[in-house]
Every structure is written in C-alpha cells, then in structure tokens.
Motif scaffolding. Sequence first.
Motif, PDB file in Angstrom:
ATOM      1  N   LEU A 284       0.787  -1.204  -0.070  1.00  0.00           N
ATOM      2  CA  LEU A 284       0.097  -0.007   0.115  1.00  0.00           C
ATOM      3  C   LEU A 284       0.887   1.505  -0.021  1.00  0.00           C
ATOM      4  O   LEU A 284       0.566   2.124  -0.817  1.00  0.00           O
ATOM      5  CB  LEU A 284      -0.922  -0.063   1.138  1.00  0.00           C
ATOM      6  N   MET A 285       1.872   1.074   0.675  1.00  0.00           N
ATOM      7  CA  MET A 285       2.823   2.595   0.866  1.00  0.00           C
ATOM      8  C   MET A 285       3.383   2.648  -0.456  1.00  0.00           C
ATOM      9  O   MET A 285       3.770   3.588  -0.885  1.00  0.00           O
ATOM     10  CB  MET A 285       3.710   2.350   2.045  1.00  0.00           C
ATOM     11  N   SER A 286       3.893   1.438  -1.131  1.00  0.00           N
ATOM     12  CA  SER A 286       4.467   1.785  -2.451  1.00  0.00           C
ATOM     13  C   SER A 286       3.685   2.165  -3.349  1.00  0.00           C
ATOM     14  O   SER A 286       4.016   3.008  -4.420  1.00  0.00           O
ATOM     15  CB  SER A 286       5.150   0.286  -2.958  1.00  0.00           C
ATOM     16  N   ILE A 287       2.366   1.762  -3.407  1.00  0.00           N
ATOM     17  CA  ILE A 287       1.289   2.275  -4.446  1.00  0.00           C
ATOM     18  C   ILE A 287       1.220   3.582  -4.184  1.00  0.00           C
ATOM     19  O   ILE A 287       1.266   4.659  -5.232  1.00  0.00           O
ATOM     20  CB  ILE A 287       0.270   1.456  -4.120  1.00  0.00           C
ATOM     21  N   ASN A 288       1.153   4.068  -2.836  1.00  0.00           N
ATOM     22  CA  ASN A 288       0.666   5.426  -2.368  1.00  0.00           C
ATOM     23  C   ASN A 288       1.920   6.538  -2.885  1.00  0.00           C
ATOM     24  O   ASN A 288       1.734   7.313  -3.565  1.00  0.00           O
ATOM     25  CB  ASN A 288       0.522   5.516  -1.188  1.00  0.00           C
ATOM     26  N   SER A 289       3.196   5.821  -2.794  1.00  0.00           N
ATOM     27  CA  SER A 289       4.383   6.575  -3.218  1.00  0.00           C
ATOM     28  C   SER A 289       4.484   6.836  -4.744  1.00  0.00           C
ATOM     29  O   SER A 289       4.837   7.961  -5.270  1.00  0.00           O
ATOM     30  CB  SER A 289       5.680   5.820  -2.674  1.00  0.00           C
ATOM     31  N   LEU A 290       4.138   5.706  -5.640  1.00  0.00           N
ATOM     32  CA  LEU A 290       4.040   5.741  -7.010  1.00  0.00           C
ATOM     33  C   LEU A 290       2.848   6.948  -7.480  1.00  0.00           C
ATOM     34  O   LEU A 290       3.056   7.498  -8.508  1.00  0.00           O
ATOM     35  CB  LEU A 290       3.803   4.775  -7.576  1.00  0.00           C
ATOM     36  N   LEU A 291       1.793   6.969  -6.719  1.00  0.00           N
ATOM     37  CA  LEU A 291       0.623   7.759  -7.118  1.00  0.00           C
ATOM     38  C   LEU A 291       1.170   9.302  -6.636  1.00  0.00           C
ATOM     39  O   LEU A 291       0.962  10.243  -7.415  1.00  0.00           O
ATOM     40  CB  LEU A 291      -0.641   7.305  -6.085  1.00  0.00           C
ATOM     41  N   ALA A 292       2.061   9.318  -5.657  1.00  0.00           N
ATOM     42  CA  ALA A 292       2.127  10.649  -5.193  1.00  0.00           C
ATOM     43  C   ALA A 292       3.420  11.365  -6.239  1.00  0.00           C
ATOM     44  O   ALA A 292       3.336  12.289  -6.567  1.00  0.00           O
ATOM     45  CB  ALA A 292       2.908  10.722  -3.988  1.00  0.00           C
ATOM     46  N   SER A 293       4.245  10.401  -6.787  1.00  0.00           N
ATOM     47  CA  SER A 293       5.021  10.763  -7.701  1.00  0.00           C
ATOM     48  C   SER A 293       4.525  11.329  -8.833  1.00  0.00           C
ATOM     49  O   SER A 293       4.606  12.254  -9.556  1.00  0.00           O
ATOM     50  CB  SER A 293       5.906   9.756  -8.287  1.00  0.00           C
ATOM     51  N   ASN A 294       3.265  10.745  -9.348  1.00  0.00           N
ATOM     52  CA  ASN A 294       2.693  11.103 -10.702  1.00  0.00           C
ATOM     53  C   ASN A 294       1.859  12.433 -10.201  1.00  0.00           C
ATOM     54  O   ASN A 294       1.726  13.170 -11.061  1.00  0.00           O
ATOM     55  CB  ASN A 294       1.583   9.916 -11.053  1.00  0.00           C
ATOM     56  N   ILE A 295       1.623  12.621  -8.997  1.00  0.00           N
ATOM     57  CA  ILE A 295       0.990  13.975  -8.592  1.00  0.00           C
ATOM     58  C   ILE A 295       2.022  15.137  -8.922  1.00  0.00           C
ATOM     59  O   ILE A 295       1.794  15.950  -9.409  1.00  0.00           O
ATOM     60  CB  ILE A 295       0.433  14.138  -6.896  1.00  0.00           C
ATOM     61  N   GLY A 296       3.261  14.554  -8.246  1.00  0.00           N
ATOM     62  CA  GLY A 296       4.290  15.998  -8.612  1.00  0.00           C
ATOM     63  C   GLY A 296       4.544  16.122  -9.977  1.00  0.00           C
ATOM     64  O   GLY A 296       4.684  17.175 -10.276  1.00  0.00           O
ATOM     65  N   THR A 297       4.622  14.836 -10.736  1.00  0.00           N
ATOM     66  CA  THR A 297       5.074  15.073 -12.187  1.00  0.00           C
ATOM     67  C   THR A 297       3.836  15.748 -12.816  1.00  0.00           C
ATOM     68  O   THR A 297       4.163  16.545 -13.806  1.00  0.00           O
ATOM     69  CB  THR A 297       5.376  13.801 -12.825  1.00  0.00           C
ATOM     70  N   THR A 298       2.802  15.435 -12.643  1.00  0.00           N
ATOM     71  CA  THR A 298       1.424  16.126 -13.095  1.00  0.00           C
ATOM     72  C   THR A 298       1.332  17.636 -12.764  1.00  0.00           C
ATOM     73  O   THR A 298       1.108  18.325 -13.749  1.00  0.00           O
ATOM     74  CB  THR A 298       0.395  15.232 -12.849  1.00  0.00           C
ATOM     75  N   VAL A 299       1.534  17.954 -11.472  1.00  0.00           N
ATOM     76  CA  VAL A 299       1.671  19.250 -11.181  1.00  0.00           C
ATOM     77  C   VAL A 299       2.474  19.959 -11.883  1.00  0.00           C
ATOM     78  O   VAL A 299       2.397  21.451 -12.497  1.00  0.00           O
ATOM     79  CB  VAL A 299       1.747  19.383  -9.683  1.00  0.00           C
ATOM     80  N   GLY A 300       3.832  19.512 -11.938  1.00  0.00           N
ATOM     81  CA  GLY A 300       4.790  20.400 -12.645  1.00  0.00           C
ATOM     82  C   GLY A 300       4.797  20.370 -14.391  1.00  0.00           C
ATOM     83  O   GLY A 300       5.004  21.591 -14.462  1.00  0.00           O
ATOM     84  N   SER A 301       4.393  19.437 -14.859  1.00  0.00           N
ATOM     85  CA  SER A 301       4.217  19.313 -16.515  1.00  0.00           C
ATOM     86  C   SER A 301       3.083  20.000 -16.767  1.00  0.00           C
ATOM     87  O   SER A 301       3.094  20.937 -17.954  1.00  0.00           O
ATOM     88  CB  SER A 301       4.074  18.083 -16.924  1.00  0.00           C
ATOM     89  N   ALA A 302       1.892  20.230 -16.078  1.00  0.00           N
ATOM     90  CA  ALA A 302       0.816  20.901 -16.270  1.00  0.00           C
ATOM     91  C   ALA A 302       1.046  22.429 -16.230  1.00  0.00           C
ATOM     92  O   ALA A 302       0.735  23.133 -16.869  1.00  0.00           O
ATOM     93  CB  ALA A 302      -0.266  20.677 -15.339  1.00  0.00           C
ATOM     94  N   ARG A 303       1.908  22.792 -15.344  1.00  0.00           N
ATOM     95  CA  ARG A 303       2.664  24.346 -15.177  1.00  0.00           C
ATOM     96  C   ARG A 303       3.427  24.693 -16.401  1.00  0.00           C
ATOM     97  O   ARG A 303       3.477  25.880 -16.817  1.00  0.00           O
ATOM     98  CB  ARG A 303       3.003  24.485 -14.014  1.00  0.00           C
ATOM     99  N   VAL A 304       4.214  23.809 -16.841  1.00  0.00           N
ATOM    100  CA  VAL A 304       5.099  24.017 -18.149  1.00  0.00           C
ATOM    101  C   VAL A 304       3.920  24.248 -19.443  1.00  0.00           C
ATOM    102  O   VAL A 304       4.255  25.286 -19.994  1.00  0.00           O
ATOM    103  CB  VAL A 304       5.734  22.717 -18.613  1.00  0.00           C
ATOM    104  N   LEU A 305       2.969  23.555 -19.509  1.00  0.00           N
ATOM    105  CA  LEU A 305       1.792  23.557 -20.674  1.00  0.00           C
ATOM    106  C   LEU A 305       1.289  25.072 -20.478  1.00  0.00           C
ATOM    107  O   LEU A 305       0.901  25.755 -21.360  1.00  0.00           O
ATOM    108  CB  LEU A 305       0.838  22.504 -20.681  1.00  0.00           C
ATOM    109  N   PHE A 306       0.759  25.277 -19.133  1.00  0.00           N
ATOM    110  CA  PHE A 306       0.285  26.634 -18.649  1.00  0.00           C
ATOM    111  C   PHE A 306       1.035  27.757 -19.103  1.00  0.00           C
ATOM    112  O   PHE A 306       0.429  28.713 -19.604  1.00  0.00           O
ATOM    113  CB  PHE A 306      -0.118  26.665 -17.099  1.00  0.00           C
ATOM    114  N   ASN A 307       2.393  27.581 -18.801  1.00  0.00           N
ATOM    115  CA  ASN A 307       3.007  28.685 -18.930  1.00  0.00           C
ATOM    116  C   ASN A 307       3.627  29.015 -20.434  1.00  0.00           C
ATOM    117  O   ASN A 307       3.562  30.094 -20.998  1.00  0.00           O
ATOM    118  CB  ASN A 307       4.714  28.637 -18.330  1.00  0.00           C
TER     119      ASN A 307
END
Length: 472
Positions: A284-307
Amino acid sequence: MGLAKGSLSIREAYGQAMAVTAPLGSVVSTTTAAIAYAGKGVVFATILALIGSALWIYTLTRYSSKIASAGGYYTYGAAAWRNRTLAYYEAILEVVAYSALNAVNALAIYLLVQTFLQMINVSIPSIYLDLFIVLGLVYPTLISFTTHIKNLLGQIVSISATLEVIILYAMFIYAVATKGFNLSYFNPSGVSLGSLGTAMILSIVSISGAGASTYLGEESKVPRKTITLGMWLSLIIGGSAILAGTYGLVALWNGSITSLENANQPLIQELFGFGLPIVMIGLLMSINSLLASNIGTTVGSARVLFNLAREKAMPKILEKVNRTQEPIIATIIIGFISTLFVIFSTIITGSISNAFNEISVITSVFWLTGRIIDGFGVPVFYWRISSLNITTLVIPISATLINLTGVALSFQTPDLFQSVSIITILVLATLWYGLRAKKSLAGTYVVDDNNQLITIDEYIEKLKREKQVVAQ
C-alpha cells in the motif's frame, strides 16, 4: 484568474520535490529497472547517481536563487541561452519526460499487484489488474485539479513521503543488523560501463526529482529562497533514503544476483519473509508513493503547458484554471499523454514488463537531455548577470558532464518502440513549432519577489543593477 500567487511555503516546496523523488516508489520503480541492468552494481550506481544529483541540485539552485517561474527548467534554459526555439523544445522534453514517468509508475503499480497476487497464489482476470494502471493515471490527474495545491502538497504528499523515508531506513538498519555491512555491494566489478551508465541515469532521474519544486516559483512566498531550500531538503532526505533502501533491497535478497535481476518486484518478494501484514503495508505504501510521484509530475508538467500557453506557444485554452486555481485543461492533457504512452508501449512491446523497462529508459534519456541544456547554461547565465565565478563555472559543467556521460554510456540502437516514440514526438513538436510556436514568446516570463510577471530581459537588467549596488 491565474495561479495562486504567493500561497505556498517551504513545506509545499519540499512536498512537491519529494513527490517526484518518491523515495519508496523510486526503489520499487526505477531501482527495480536499474537492477535489471546492473544487478548488485545498482548500489554503486546509486552512489554515483546521488553524487551526480547533488552536483545537479547545486547547479539548479544557481538558477532558482535568482529566477522564479511557473515554467521551471525551460525558463532557466531560456534565461541562459536567450533562444526561444531552444526554450520551446526543452519544454517539450520536460512534458514528454514527465508524462512518460507517469506511465512508468502506473505500470509499476500493475507489476506490484501482479507479483503480490502471484505470491499468494491468487488469480484474477487481467482486466482487474488493468484497473490498477487506470488508478495510476486517473487518480493523480483528478486530485491535481480538484484539491488546492497547498493542501495537496503540504498535507497529503509531504506526510506520506516522510513515512516512505522511515520505511527505507528501517530496511537498511534491519539489513545491517541481521547480515552486517557488506562492502562488496559497493563493488561494480563484472558490470559493463553501459549497464552501469543506464542504471545510474535511471537513479539520477529519481533522486534529482528534487528539482521539481522549480515549477512552484510563481506560487511560492519569497520564491527564490523557498524553492531553493525545498530542493536541498528533498535531495538530502529523499536521496539518502533511496540509497539506504537500495542497499537494503540488495542485501536482504536471499537468492542469486541473477534471480534478483529477473525479479519483477523484489521488494514485495522480500517483504513476504516478514509476514502478510508487513507485505500489505509495504504494498500500500509503495502504491501510494507511485501515486504521489505522478501527482508531482502532473503538477509540474501542467504548469509547463500553462506557462507555454501564456507565452503563446500553446493553445490559449491551456491557461484555463478552475476555482482552486489549478490549470485544469493542461492537467487533463498530461493525463491523456501519459495514457497514450501506456497504450502504445504495451501494444508495441507486447507486455507490461517490457513496456515498463522501455519507457523507463526513454524517460531518463529525454529528461537528462533537457538537463544538459540547463547545466551548460549556468555559466552563460551568470556571465549575463555579471556574477560568473569559479563555482558557477566548474560545478555546473561537472554535473552536466556526468549526465552527458550517463546518456552516452546507456545509448544503444533504438528498438521499434523507442524509434516510433522519438520520431513521432519530434515530428509533432516540429509541426506545431512551425504552425504556432515559432512566433511565440517561449521562455519569456518569470516572476519577481512579489510574484508579479516580468519579462526575462527586464529581470536580468534588474539583477545586474542589484549586482552593481552590492559592489558599491
């Protein structure tokens, strides 16, 4: 209405950096992929990656201590080279690398669950396993624009990241306590330079995820200090935890090195020795970590497209934000691109496991190619603001040469999937550049210390004036 300016603190910057670093998820995902290349040499490769990442974070903070932007890395490159074409292509590299990493993590969740079910002798229809890939793609996308970024990073992500660090250090301590400290794991003998280089760049991509807080420049209080500190905290805490966990993973393996290299998810297999409850917690912690990673990459790349949209290099609709001031359309697009990576990689390579390994390498190469642009640009940028010295010359070049060496050592003749992916991406990016982005302002906008938009040319002049005042 744009992004939530000046609303984030060091805690959120740390949370964003740790989200992409994803210590436990990195051991499950990229470390597992690195083991397939380097075997027990993965520990040595991780040490090299940690050193390279430290040099890289120093390099990156030479930018972040001077510049803040929602564009992140590509804005840094633009500040150095003052070339809009280069800024555009670097931004594309970032978006592709992050979207591909989302796909890697989603596939890793599938492999985690598959391994777990196999070990408890449970068989379920493949369609239900596919739902875990859907979870890895859909959940990070939805939560990224339905939850305010302050709560998302400051609470959900930062707390789970701290738990990951505890688990990885516990593995290391247990391994040393039960089997002693084995120096042979730090000896890469028998591993080819190419395999070691591939393993190194896979690990660098994870550890240097600490740089992902760069995208919060427009939304952070006192951005030049906040972003810089968030990066260093993540590197020190997250990077050391990845090294500790990697050592523990190798040291606790009871089989041969060959069996370790061929294991889909060695961490889950090892945890079975501690009983089913521990396995469930680890899963469960491993899955949660991978989900958190995808949150971070999504947040970052979405701001690249926004900018990019704000700089007229992408459709204006990507500037649209919702009531929580998150770039909603840009976020959905990132989820869509990540989904395409999963679909086409599994079709072309023929299996989830093959797709996982293929995309892991593509992610690393795309990511590090962009970082080479930034790294060599630091001395140029500091020359532009009349602040060049020996450290801003030598360390950035050294860090970039390490990245370049890793890419060179891992280079191999592209297979079908890699060739199709790279050609398709470059063709589409070039077509769009000719149609729209060629006349854009890509890499133009940064924010000042009050989070107000300003052009990079105006800002560089401001930095020069500050330098002159200090000199007097």
